[in-house]
Design a protein around this motif. Structure first.
Motif, mmCIF file in Angstrom:
data_model
loop_
_atom_site.group_PDB
_atom_site.id
_atom_site.type_symbol
_atom_site.label_atom_id
_atom_site.label_comp_id
_atom_site.label_asym_id
_atom_site.label_seq_id
_atom_site.Cartn_x
_atom_site.Cartn_y
_atom_site.Cartn_z
ATOM 1 N N VAL A 1 0.834 -1.201 0.000
ATOM 2 C CA VAL A 1 0.000 0.000 0.000
ATOM 3 C C VAL A 1 0.871 1.255 0.000
ATOM 4 O O VAL A 1 1.864 1.344 0.711
ATOM 5 N N LEU A 2 0.467 2.209 -0.838
ATOM 6 C CA LEU A 2 1.096 3.524 -0.889
ATOM 7 C C LEU A 2 0.262 4.471 -0.035
ATOM 8 O O LEU A 2 -0.919 4.697 -0.303
ATOM 9 N N PHE A 3 0.865 5.015 1.024
ATOM 10 C CA PHE A 3 0.211 6.010 1.863
ATOM 11 C C PHE A 3 0.674 7.399 1.440
ATOM 12 O O PHE A 3 1.833 7.582 1.047
ATOM 13 N N TYR A 4 -0.217 8.380 1.533
ATOM 14 C CA TYR A 4 0.167 9.739 1.160
ATOM 15 C C TYR A 4 -0.667 10.764 1.924
ATOM 16 O O TYR A 4 -1.805 10.502 2.323
ATOM 17 N N THR A 5 -0.073 11.920 2.157
ATOM 18 C CA THR A 5 -0.758 12.981 2.893
ATOM 19 C C THR A 5 -1.869 13.598 2.050
ATOM 20 O O THR A 5 -1.830 13.572 0.820
ATOM 21 N N GLN A 6 -2.824 14.192 2.744
ATOM 22 C CA GLN A 6 -3.915 14.914 2.104
ATOM 23 C C GLN A 6 -4.041 16.277 2.774
ATOM 24 O O GLN A 6 -4.774 16.453 3.753
ATOM 25 N N VAL A 7 -3.310 17.264 2.255
ATOM 26 C CA VAL A 7 -3.209 18.551 2.930
ATOM 27 C C VAL A 7 -4.515 19.344 2.888
ATOM 28 O O VAL A 7 -4.822 20.082 3.831
ATOM 29 N N ASN A 8 -5.282 19.201 1.822
ATOM 30 C CA ASN A 8 -6.563 19.907 1.742
ATOM 31 C C ASN A 8 -7.673 19.189 2.501
ATOM 32 O O ASN A 8 -8.741 19.764 2.741
ATOM 33 N N ARG A 9 -7.426 17.922 2.853
ATOM 34 C CA ARG A 9 -8.466 17.123 3.502
ATOM 35 C C ARG A 9 -8.069 16.671 4.906
ATOM 36 O O ARG A 9 -8.686 15.771 5.465
ATOM 37 N N ASP A 10 -7.043 17.309 5.451
ATOM 38 C CA ASP A 10 -6.668 17.119 6.856
ATOM 39 C C ASP A 10 -6.445 15.660 7.230
ATOM 40 O O ASP A 10 -7.020 15.153 8.192
ATOM 41 N N GLY A 11 -5.584 14.973 6.474
ATOM 42 C CA GLY A 11 -5.360 13.595 6.848
ATOM 43 C C GLY A 11 -4.439 12.823 5.930
ATOM 44 O O GLY A 11 -3.531 13.386 5.302
ATOM 45 N N VAL A 12 -4.688 11.522 5.854
ATOM 46 C CA VAL A 12 -3.867 10.581 5.090
ATOM 47 C C VAL A 12 -4.778 9.661 4.292
ATOM 48 O O VAL A 12 -5.809 9.196 4.790
ATOM 49 N N ALA A 13 -4.397 9.396 3.046
ATOM 50 C CA ALA A 13 -5.138 8.473 2.193
ATOM 51 C C ALA A 13 -4.203 7.341 1.766
ATOM 52 O O ALA A 13 -3.013 7.343 2.084
ATOM 53 N N CYS A 14 -4.758 6.377 1.044
ATOM 54 C CA CYS A 14 -3.940 5.225 0.655
ATOM 55 C C CYS A 14 -4.418 4.638 -0.668
ATOM 56 O O CYS A 14 -5.540 4.912 -1.133
ATOM 57 N N TRP A 15 -3.551 3.824 -1.238
ATOM 58 C CA TRP A 15 -3.868 3.101 -2.471
ATOM 59 C C TRP A 15 -3.168 1.750 -2.453
ATOM 60 O O TRP A 15 -1.957 1.671 -2.234
ATOM 61 N N ASN A 16 -3.932 0.687 -2.649
ATOM 62 C CA ASN A 16 -3.362 -0.656 -2.760
ATOM 63 C C ASN A 16 -2.828 -0.816 -4.175
ATOM 64 O O ASN A 16 -3.585 -0.757 -5.155
ATOM 65 N N SER A 17 -1.519 -1.032 -4.296
ATOM 66 C CA SER A 17 -0.880 -1.036 -5.609
ATOM 67 C C SER A 17 -1.280 -2.225 -6.478
ATOM 68 O O SER A 17 -0.913 -2.280 -7.656
ATOM 69 N N ASN A 18 -2.063 -3.147 -5.937
ATOM 70 C CA ASN A 18 -2.572 -4.264 -6.735
ATOM 71 C C ASN A 18 -3.904 -3.937 -7.393
ATOM 72 O O ASN A 18 -4.459 -4.762 -8.115
#
Length: 408
Positions: free
Chosen positions: A320-337
């Motif tokens: 999983v790739l985790f990344y910040t969300q500066v406009n949405r006050d948090g962290v999101a993710c994406w499963n690379s599969n």
């Protein structure tokens, strides 16, 4: 009305189901582990320490140390490279690394005091060989009367001895007029520590510089995908509206593929799209046909509106790739599969108070996700309330973070 109630209940159930990160550290303002109170008083008196201007932006964990960077945004930053003890108090003072002497550099300095002096750091990276890689911009008072004390450089420390192993100054050919190196990620296997490559993202010059430790050489990689998107340069954080033109900012690396190379995931900060390229291309760029190599960079997809991100980190355990969300006050993710779509990029951690401008995230070697939020837009465009908590660091296991989401 009944349909609306059902939607609200389902939304609350989803929030309650999500695991909550643990608050590890929190400060209203940061201070340092001064050798004596007199040293602190002197630093305040002569202007080398202006507490309000000491603003944390980056982090990385190694064993019981959590490294925290404090770039020289404004005057009076006492120490740019620091750490705290994981088992220490939540509001403990920062400990300069490798020493106070190496960090306490006057803002008006005209040259590097010593080869181990640290000027201004945004991001750091801990590699599997127990080394800390530091991207030192060499620039003091970034937001004021900017002073380029020395050119940008990579510093490599042995974490077991706290000794500087090597310092490499980037070449003029690595840089453009508006170059600003804010991020560093290291591609290395623990069994071949001498064959390490560092990838430096140039957010202002829209490029990536590759450094080879074995060759002790660097080269610049160019591509259209490193630029920002004009339609996504506008931000709104805590009611503060601003416009940034930051290009490629974050690079995150997958586990080694069958051919031994990794996939480098990257995006511009002022963008909502994610791209990728094999590290084989980055490592061998100087030998390749640039026209052919252009087509080896791939668009993965678009996260959707308002999804600009300042940092990302890949977890090899969950893929999983985790990344910040500066406009949405948090962290999101994406499963690379999975396909790269808005539906497969859920916001897994969010809170408008606790995660106001999540600036940096890192996955450590125990598959824990570390997050730093710091209210940066207030610091740059408005004012921090020094009676309120402004800087927070959280952690959560990557498995807990994605439980019950499409990233699982």
């Amino acid at each position: 009305m009944r349909a609306l109630s059902v939607i609200v209940v389902l939304a609350l159930a989803s929030v309650c189901k999500a695991a909550l990160p643990q608050l590890r550290f929190a400060w209203k303002q940061v201070d340092y582990a001064w050798e004596t109170p007199a040293d602190r008083d002197k630093a305040i008196k002569d202007g080398t320490f202006v507490q309000y201007n000491n603003f944390p932006v980056g982090l990385a964990r190694w064993k019981n140390k959590l490294f925290i960077t404090v770039p020289r945004w404004k005057n009076g930053v006492a120490s740019s490279l620091n750490y705290v003890d994981l088992d220490g108090p939540t509001d403990q003072p920062l400990k300069p690394y490798p020493s106070f002497k190496d960090n306490l550099v006057p803002d008006n300095a005209k040259m590097l005091p010593s080869n181990s002096s640290v000027i201004s750091v945004f991001r750091v990276h801990v590699d599997p060989c127990d080394r800390l890689w530091v991207m030192d911009t060499g620039l003091a008072e970034i937001a004021g009367s900017a002073n380029q004390i020395v050119g940008p450089s990579i510093m490599i420390f042995d974490l077991n001895t706290d000794q500087l192993l090597h310092r490499y100054f980037l070449k003029l050919s690595d840089m453009k007029e508006d170059t600003f190196f804010a991020n560093i990620v290291v591609d290395v296997d623990k069994d071949t520590c001498d064959n390490a490559f560092a990838y430096l993202s140039d957010l202002g010059g829209y490029g990536v510089v590759v450094y080879s430790l074995k060759q002790d050489d660097s080269w610049r990689v160019s591509h259209h995908y490193f630029f920002f998107e004009p339609l996504f340069g506008s931000y709104n954080v805590a009611g503060i509206k601003f416009h940034w033109t930051d290009g490629v900012f974050s690079v995150a690396l997958s586990e080694p593929r069958e051919n031994g190379y990794r996939t480098a995931f990257f995006h511009a900060m002022s963008s909502t799209k994610e791209f990728c390229v094999s590290t084989e291309l980055l490592r061998n760029y100087t030998k390749l046909d640039k026209t052919e190599a252009f087509h080896d960079f791939k668009l993965l997809g678009d996260r959707g509106d308002n999804t600009q991100s300042s940092a990302s980190s890949y977890d090899e355990k969950t893929k999983v790739l985790f990344y910040t969300q500066v406009n949405r006050d948090g962290v999101a993710c994406w499963n690379s599969n999975k396909p790269y779509t808005p539906e497969n990029n859920p916001l897994v951690i969010t809170d408008p108070k606790l995660f106001e401008f999540t600036n940096d995230i890192k996955v450590d070697n125990e598959n824990n996700l570390w997050m730093l939020s710091d209210k940066m837009p207030r610091f740059i465009y408005s004012e921090l309330d020094v009676n309120d908590i402004n800087f927070r660091i959280f952690s959560i296991s990557t498995s807990e973070a994605i439980a019950g989401t499409t990233c699982q």
